[in-house]
Write a protein that holds these residues in place. Structure first.
Motif, mmCIF file in Angstrom:
data_model
loop_
_atom_site.group_PDB
_atom_site.id
_atom_site.type_symbol
_atom_site.label_atom_id
_atom_site.label_comp_id
_atom_site.label_asym_id
_atom_site.label_seq_id
_atom_site.Cartn_x
_atom_site.Cartn_y
_atom_site.Cartn_z
ATOM 1 N N PRO A 1 30.977 56.526 65.308
ATOM 2 C CA PRO A 1 31.909 57.669 65.416
ATOM 3 C C PRO A 1 31.359 58.946 64.776
ATOM 4 C CG PRO A 1 33.108 55.675 64.885
ATOM 5 C CD PRO A 1 31.647 55.311 64.822
ATOM 6 N N GLU A 2 30.586 58.812 63.724
ATOM 7 C CA GLU A 2 30.036 59.999 63.065
ATOM 8 C C GLU A 2 28.929 60.674 63.874
ATOM 9 O OE1 GLU A 2 30.295 56.913 61.774
ATOM 10 O OE2 GLU A 2 28.519 56.393 60.548
ATOM 11 N N ASP A 3 28.514 60.075 64.982
ATOM 12 C CA ASP A 3 27.562 60.719 65.888
ATOM 13 C C ASP A 3 28.262 61.688 66.844
ATOM 14 O OD1 ASP A 3 25.856 57.574 66.110
ATOM 15 O OD2 ASP A 3 25.240 59.337 64.951
ATOM 16 N N THR A 4 29.584 61.706 66.814
ATOM 17 C CA THR A 4 30.342 62.600 67.689
ATOM 18 C C THR A 4 30.015 64.056 67.381
ATOM 19 O OG1 THR A 4 32.170 61.043 67.952
ATOM 20 C CG2 THR A 4 32.662 63.378 68.309
ATOM 21 N N ALA A 5 29.597 64.792 68.407
ATOM 22 C CA ALA A 5 29.187 66.191 68.246
ATOM 23 C C ALA A 5 28.799 66.755 69.607
ATOM 24 C CB ALA A 5 28.003 66.300 67.290
ATOM 25 N N VAL A 6 28.587 68.049 69.644
ATOM 26 C CA VAL A 6 27.915 68.672 70.781
ATOM 27 C C VAL A 6 26.417 68.602 70.501
ATOM 28 C CG1 VAL A 6 27.583 70.770 72.125
ATOM 29 C CG2 VAL A 6 29.856 70.196 71.237
ATOM 30 N N TYR A 7 25.675 68.091 71.456
ATOM 31 C CA TYR A 7 24.237 67.923 71.300
ATOM 32 C C TYR A 7 23.508 69.008 72.086
ATOM 33 C CZ TYR A 7 24.725 63.488 68.893
ATOM 34 O OH TYR A 7 25.012 62.516 67.962
ATOM 35 N N TYR A 8 22.525 69.609 71.430
ATOM 36 C CA TYR A 8 21.747 70.690 72.015
ATOM 37 C C TYR A 8 20.260 70.327 72.028
ATOM 38 C CZ TYR A 8 25.884 73.477 70.813
ATOM 39 O OH TYR A 8 27.161 73.975 70.697
ATOM 40 N N ALA B 1 28.980 69.143 64.902
ATOM 41 C CA ALA B 1 30.340 68.626 64.913
ATOM 42 C C ALA B 1 31.288 69.753 64.510
ATOM 43 C CB ALA B 1 30.458 67.452 63.948
ATOM 44 N N PRO B 2 32.553 69.656 64.888
ATOM 45 C CA PRO B 2 33.524 70.714 64.538
ATOM 46 C C PRO B 2 33.569 70.972 63.037
ATOM 47 C CG PRO B 2 34.460 69.224 66.147
ATOM 48 C CD PRO B 2 33.158 68.611 65.725
ATOM 49 N N GLY B 3 33.460 72.240 62.665
ATOM 50 C CA GLY B 3 33.536 72.617 61.266
ATOM 51 C C GLY B 3 32.288 72.359 60.462
ATOM 52 N N LYS B 4 31.228 71.922 61.130
ATOM 53 C CA LYS B 4 29.981 71.625 60.415
ATOM 54 C C LYS B 4 28.839 72.484 60.944
ATOM 55 C CE LYS B 4 31.079 66.866 59.122
ATOM 56 N NZ LYS B 4 30.577 65.458 59.094
ATOM 57 N N GLU B 5 27.785 72.585 60.163
ATOM 58 C CA GLU B 5 26.606 73.316 60.596
ATOM 59 C C GLU B 5 25.810 72.506 61.606
ATOM 60 O OE1 GLU B 5 25.748 75.933 56.518
ATOM 61 O OE2 GLU B 5 24.281 74.459 57.233
ATOM 62 N N GLN C 1 28.658 67.384 75.237
ATOM 63 C CA GLN C 1 29.539 66.716 74.283
ATOM 64 C C GLN C 1 29.301 65.215 74.291
ATOM 65 O OE1 GLN C 1 32.101 68.032 72.129
ATOM 66 N NE2 GLN C 1 32.046 65.932 71.346
ATOM 67 N N VAL C 2 29.159 64.669 73.103
ATOM 68 C CA VAL C 2 29.088 63.220 72.909
ATOM 69 C C VAL C 2 30.243 62.826 71.998
ATOM 70 C CG1 VAL C 2 27.779 61.321 71.890
ATOM 71 C CG2 VAL C 2 26.609 63.067 73.243
ATOM 72 N N THR C 3 31.074 61.918 72.478
ATOM 73 C CA THR C 3 32.209 61.439 71.696
ATOM 74 C C THR C 3 32.122 59.925 71.580
ATOM 75 O OG1 THR C 3 33.594 63.255 72.502
ATOM 76 C CG2 THR C 3 34.715 61.383 71.494
ATOM 77 N N VAL C 4 32.144 59.442 70.357
ATOM 78 C CA VAL C 4 32.052 58.008 70.090
ATOM 79 C C VAL C 4 33.373 57.558 69.482
ATOM 80 C CG1 VAL C 4 30.758 56.170 68.967
ATOM 81 C CG2 VAL C 4 29.583 58.279 69.663
ATOM 82 N N SER C 5 34.052 56.672 70.171
ATOM 83 C CA SER C 5 35.352 56.177 69.695
ATOM 84 C C SER C 5 35.156 54.918 68.859
ATOM 85 C CB SER C 5 36.266 55.898 70.874
ATOM 86 O OG SER C 5 35.739 54.863 71.684
#
Length: 126
Positions: free
Chosen positions: A87-94, A38-42, A121-125
């Protein structure tokens, strides 16, 4: 080479299925992992699956019971089925591939993987 697909925008509670297509490597000999960032996270380990016929699976506590990792050695693909998305699952998945003997179990250390995809990219609204 690893190529992810299947990401997108989904409402909370929804589902997505990510796919990882492998080429140029002996897929069945590698353990596979899914990570997210996620943005700003490891980069965070999500799940992994062993290389052997047992295909033993391991999950981060944050996704246990909601996500399912699987592999199809005949078609050189790995999958991540994601249900009850938050929503906290929102991130780029590799997706990543690595030698089991290097990864250990459950294979949660990204530096031990040899091959990586470009991410989806996975975005959960909410």
């Amino acid at each position: 080479q690893l190529v992810e697909s299947g990401g997108g925008l989904v409402q909370a509670g929804g589902s997505l299925r990510l796919s990882c297509a492998a080429s140029g490597l002996n897929f069945e000999r590698f353990a596979m992992g899914w990570f997210r960032q996620a943005p700003g996270k490891e980069r965070e380990w999500v799940a992994s699956i062993s290389w052997n016929i047992a295909s033993t699976t391991y999950y981060s506590p944050s996704v246990e019971g909601r996500f399912t990792i699987s592999r199809d050695n005949a078609n050189n693909r790995a999958y991540l089925e994601m249900n009850s998305l938050r929503p906290e699952d929102t991130a780029v998945y590799y997706c990543a591939a690595g030698d089991q003997w290097k990864l250990g179990r459950p294979g949660e250390h990204p530096v031990k993987y040899s091959y990586w995809g470009q991410g989806t990219q996975v975005t959960v609204s909410s």
